[in-house]
Structure formats: C-alpha cells, structure tokens
Design an enzyme around this catalytic site. Structure first.
Site, mmCIF file in Angstrom:
data_model
loop_
_atom_site.group_PDB
_atom_site.id
_atom_site.type_symbol
_atom_site.label_atom_id
_atom_site.label_comp_id
_atom_site.label_asym_id
_atom_site.label_seq_id
_atom_site.Cartn_x
_atom_site.Cartn_y
_atom_site.Cartn_z
ATOM 1 N N HIS A 265 34.568 -52.110 3.144
ATOM 2 C CA HIS A 265 34.252 -51.321 1.944
ATOM 3 C C HIS A 265 34.420 -49.819 2.236
ATOM 4 C CE1 HIS A 265 31.867 -50.532 -1.815
ATOM 5 N NE2 HIS A 265 31.617 -49.403 -1.163
ATOM 6 N N GLU A 266 33.767 -49.350 3.295
ATOM 7 C CA GLU A 266 33.830 -47.911 3.598
ATOM 8 C C GLU A 266 35.236 -47.508 4.024
ATOM 9 O OE1 GLU A 266 31.472 -46.290 2.504
ATOM 10 O OE2 GLU A 266 29.888 -47.808 2.421
ATOM 11 N N HIS A 269 37.107 -46.597 0.976
ATOM 12 C CA HIS A 269 36.829 -45.206 0.570
ATOM 13 C C HIS A 269 37.610 -44.236 1.459
ATOM 14 C CE1 HIS A 269 33.741 -45.840 -2.433
ATOM 15 N NE2 HIS A 269 32.926 -46.490 -1.612
#
Ligand code: ZN
Length: 501
Positions: A265-266, A269
């Site tokens: 997920h990160e 980003h």
C-alpha cells in the site's frame, strides 16, 4: 516576463523547500525521534509552517501573479509554466481566506483534542471527548465562513482533501455503492465460514517479514538509492523529493497481513511521488494531485495487484520458502482465499477491501449530519452503533471500538474519510484502462514483472503531479469523471469467486 516568472518560481521553490523539510521532520518524528523530542518538535514544525505561509502570502508573490496573467494566457494550458501560475493563484487565494489567528486556534485545539481523544479511547468514555469535538465543530463552522457560500457546508471541508469535489457528487456515488454493497455483504456474511484466514496467523519474525516485503516492493520499483522502508506505529508514506521516498510499515509478529499488504500500500503511494516529472521538482506541483487519486494508487498495488491470483502464483512459492514452518502445508488456493476473506468487523483499519467502504460511508454521512446540525454530538455513540448494525450487521460493545476508534476528528480532519473510498473506486477505473492497454498484464504478474504497469501509471498519471486539477487529471487517465461501474464489477466478481454469491 520570463524574469518575473523566474522570480515567482524561486519564491515558490523556497516555500516548497520549507514544506518538504516539514515532511522530513514529520518522518523523523514518527520513525526515529526519541519521545521527549515531541514538545520542541511541535514548535519546530510550527515555525516552518509559519515561514511557508509567509512565503505564499507575501504581497510580492501576489504582485507577480497579477503581472504574469498575460504571460500565463500566452502559454499552452498544459505547459509547466502556465500550470504553476494557475496552481499558485488558486492556492494563494485559498490561503489568504483564513485569518492566521483562526488557523493557529485550530492547530492548538487539535493538539488538545488529540490528547483528550487518547484518554477517552483508553477509558472508552465518549464524554471525555465530547467538549473537544464540540470545539472542533465550532471552529470548522468558523473556517467554512471564510469562504464564499458553498452549495453544501461540507463542500468546503471536502475541498481541503479532494479539491473541486462536491458533497453532492460523492453522495450520489456513495448512495449507489451502498445500495449494491449492503446486500452483497449480507450475502457474504451468510457464507463467511467458508473462507478462513487462519494461515495468516502464527509466528512471523519481523526481520524475515522485512526481507519478504522488500523482495515484493523491489519488483514494484522500490530502489535502495532513492527509497527507505522503516518500521513505525501508524504506517505512512512521505518524501522530500522524487528521489527520496520514505515509506513505513508495521511488523506484527503473530499476523502477516499488516506489514505484507501495508508495505505494498505505502509503496503505491511512494511510486506516485517517485513518478512525478523531474521537471516539476522543487515546485508546489511536485506532488500527487489529491488524496483520492493518491489512495487509488496505494489501493491498486495493495489490492488489485497484491491480492490477485497471478501475483500469488509468482510469490507464493517464495513466501513458502521464507516461512516454511507456517506455509509448507498450506496450498496456494487456501492462501489466496485467506488474503481475500471478506468479514464484517468493528474496526475500520482492520476491515477487508469490501466492507471497508461501509465504514467510510458511515463516517461521511455522520460528518455531514454533524455539520448540518442534524445530529446532536452527545447522541453520536448511539447513532454510530445503530448504523453499524444496519450497514454491517455488527454490534458495537464499547465506544473505544466504535465512535472513538479514529484519530481524524480530534485532529480536525473532517472531510478526509471519503477519499479512502474514492480511492478504491478510482483504482478500478484506472485498472480497467491499464488492462485494456496491456492485455497481458496478468501474465506479466505471473512472471513477477510489474514494470510495464508502473511505467503506464507514470506516463498516464504520476508525471502530471499537480499540473491539473484532480478532475482534469482523472479525465486524462480514464477519459471521464468518477464512475462506480468498474469497482462494483470487481467486488461482485471477487465475492462470486470466493463465496459463490
Ligand atoms: Zn493510503
């Protein structure tokens, strides 16, 4: 004119430097800093913010923006120069609307409210938080009054996180989502025992988790010369420039999912920030365009890539090799089903990709009702619990696991939550475009190849940074606005595959 433009660009570069230094201080605070540094660190961050605001709101920048209007009009709309002037004009206008003393009062109130929220959650006592929430809401009303009358009072709050998005638009999308999702989740819930995630619980030493997570995100584009992965309590992604990306994760030794899916997920980003055009470096355009678009990227790598069958066809044998005690006797299908389990639960941050949206819709609706005065704050726990029951079918045993579970309201972040679900919805819209452009994408995943997807995203989305509005940016990637179809198709096909509903 060019010298005036260069003057403006230099001033904005200095403001941007201050902003990015604040991000580095924040990263440091949440990964490295000893706890007793917190009080002075808050002052240091406030000083940077003040200097940043002075740069932006200086009369010189105002004069330059006025003088540069003909120059802007002489340039193509999508040029870096015209985009920077356009963005700066909008940003400055918004910053000038809010008096410095109101800004300071909101910051102070948030710090006090956060302390109260921590205590309230610890004791599971909403009454401790109530006066602080009241203060936060009162200040939000003052904040809203700084702007021209909106269609809906909530529009102003939403605009801070998803610029240009209207409450009515989000409500229309969420109403449709809710209509499809509530019966779907009820149907899944009736079959919930057919899928077990027991294999994800056991003993997973942190260092081995770290090595495995790195082996995944290195294939997504994590590079040691320009990225870091560090442990933290509440994971986040941060960066100081396109070649200094800091992502974080949390290793839970008896549960594999948080670090595994959290680091993907990160990384999503991070890839967005890493992919902004180098030509925009040290300008305020050098950043993902909105929280919704940003979340579309993190959710894409976490869910559409990281929970897909082709992804695990490649990685599951490697995971088995990394944790043989845990997985040697677990077949690939059991594992695949475990990571895709749907299960209505109390806590938003622990929710699966389908039920997560109902947690968001509940908050989105309550925030509007709070701002409209339709719900009395003292009644919030009761209203919260009733809605959890009707949306997710779960009973809330205590307020710490209900209305008090999130930090956002105490931090003054009313208007934030909806961007999480907007990200889910947008991620599937972009996904359908990417699949149409690269029909062999899943075959590539089976071979452990993810660079074509990463390059496609960079070319079609990441490189633009903040040159365009979020709506214009979405238009460029998917050829239209927000539509629910792709996301609903995705959720329904997963539910059919997993639960036969
Ligand atoms: Zn995120």
């Amino acid at each position: 004119m060019e010298s005036k433009f260069n003057d403006l660009k230099t001033r904005l570069a200095e403001a941007h430097d201050l902003d990015k230094l604040g991000w580095v201080l924040n990263w440091d605070q949440r990964t490295m800093m000893p706890p007793k540094g917190a009080a002075v660190r808050a002052e240091q961050k406030a000083t940077l913010k003040k200097l940043w605001l002075e740069k932006w709101t200086s009369p010189e920048v105002g004069k330059l923006l006025d003088d540069l209007r003909p120059y802007e009009e002489s340039l193509p709309y999508d040029s870096d120069e015209a985009s920077l002037i356009r963005y700066a004009r909008r940003e400055r206008e918004k910053l000038l609307r809010v008096p410095a003393d109101l800004e300071a009062e909101m910051t102070r109130a948030a710090a006090i409210a956060t302390e109260a929220w921590i205590e309230a959650r610890k004791q599971s006592d909403f009454a401790i938080f109530l006066p602080h929430l009241q203060k936060t809401v009162d200040l939000k009303h003052k904040y809203v009054e700084c702007f021209d009358e909106p269609d809906h009072v909530y529009d102003i709050l939403l605009d801070d996180f998803e610029p240009g998005m209207k409450t009515a638009e989000v409500r229309a999308v969420f109403d449709d989502l809710k209509r499809d999702l509530i019966p779907l989740i009820a149907a899944v819930n009736a079959q919930v025992d057919t899928v077990s995630d027991a294999c994800l619980r056991g003993h997973f030493p942190a260092e081995r988790q770290r090595m495995f997570c790195l082996s995944v995100i290195e294939r997504f584009g994590f590079r040691h010369e320009s990225w870091r992965l560090d442990p933290t309590v509440h994971p986040f992604a941060s960066n100081s420039c396109t070649t200094d990306i800091r992502i974080t994760t949390k290793y839970v030794e008896d549960f594999l999912s948080p670090a595994l899916f959290g680091s993907m997920h990160e990384c999503g980003h991070g890839l967005y920030e890493n992919g902004v055009s180098p030509a925009l470096e040290r300008t305020p355009l050098c950043r993902g365009v909105s929280l919704g678009l940003h979340e579309s990227q993190s959710r894409m790598w976490e869910n559409l890539v990281g929970r897909s069958r082709p992804f695990w066809k490649f990685f599951y044998p490697k995971l088995q090799a990394a944790f043989p005690e845990q997985f040697s006797a677990v077949d690939a299908e059991t594992f695949y089903r475990a990571v895709n389990k749907v299960h209505p639960s109390l806590i938003r941050i622990e929710a699966d990709e389908a039920t997560y949206n109902l947690h968001i819709i509940l908050r989105f609706e309550l925030e509007q009702e709070i701002m409209e005065g339709k719900v009395a704050l003292r009644d919030l726990p009761e209203v919260w619990n009733a809605r959890m029951k009707s949306y997710l079918g779960v009973d809330v045993p205590r307020d710490a696991d209900g209305v008090l579970q999130d930090i956002h309201w105490s931090s003054g972040y009313l208007g934030y939550f909806s961007t999480y679900s907007l990200g889910n919805i947008i991620s599937c819209q972009i996904w359908e475009k990417a699949l149409a452009a690269m029909p062999d994408l899943y075959e590539q995943f089976e071979r452990g190849e993810f660079m074509a997807l990463r390059e496609w995203l960079r070319e079609n989305l990441h490189r633009h940074g903040r040159k365009f509005t979020p709506k214009e940016t979405l238009q460029k990637v998917v050829g239209g606005g927000i539509t629910l179809g792709p996301y609903i198709r995705y959720l329904k096909s997963k539910a059919r595959e997993m639960y036969g509903v």
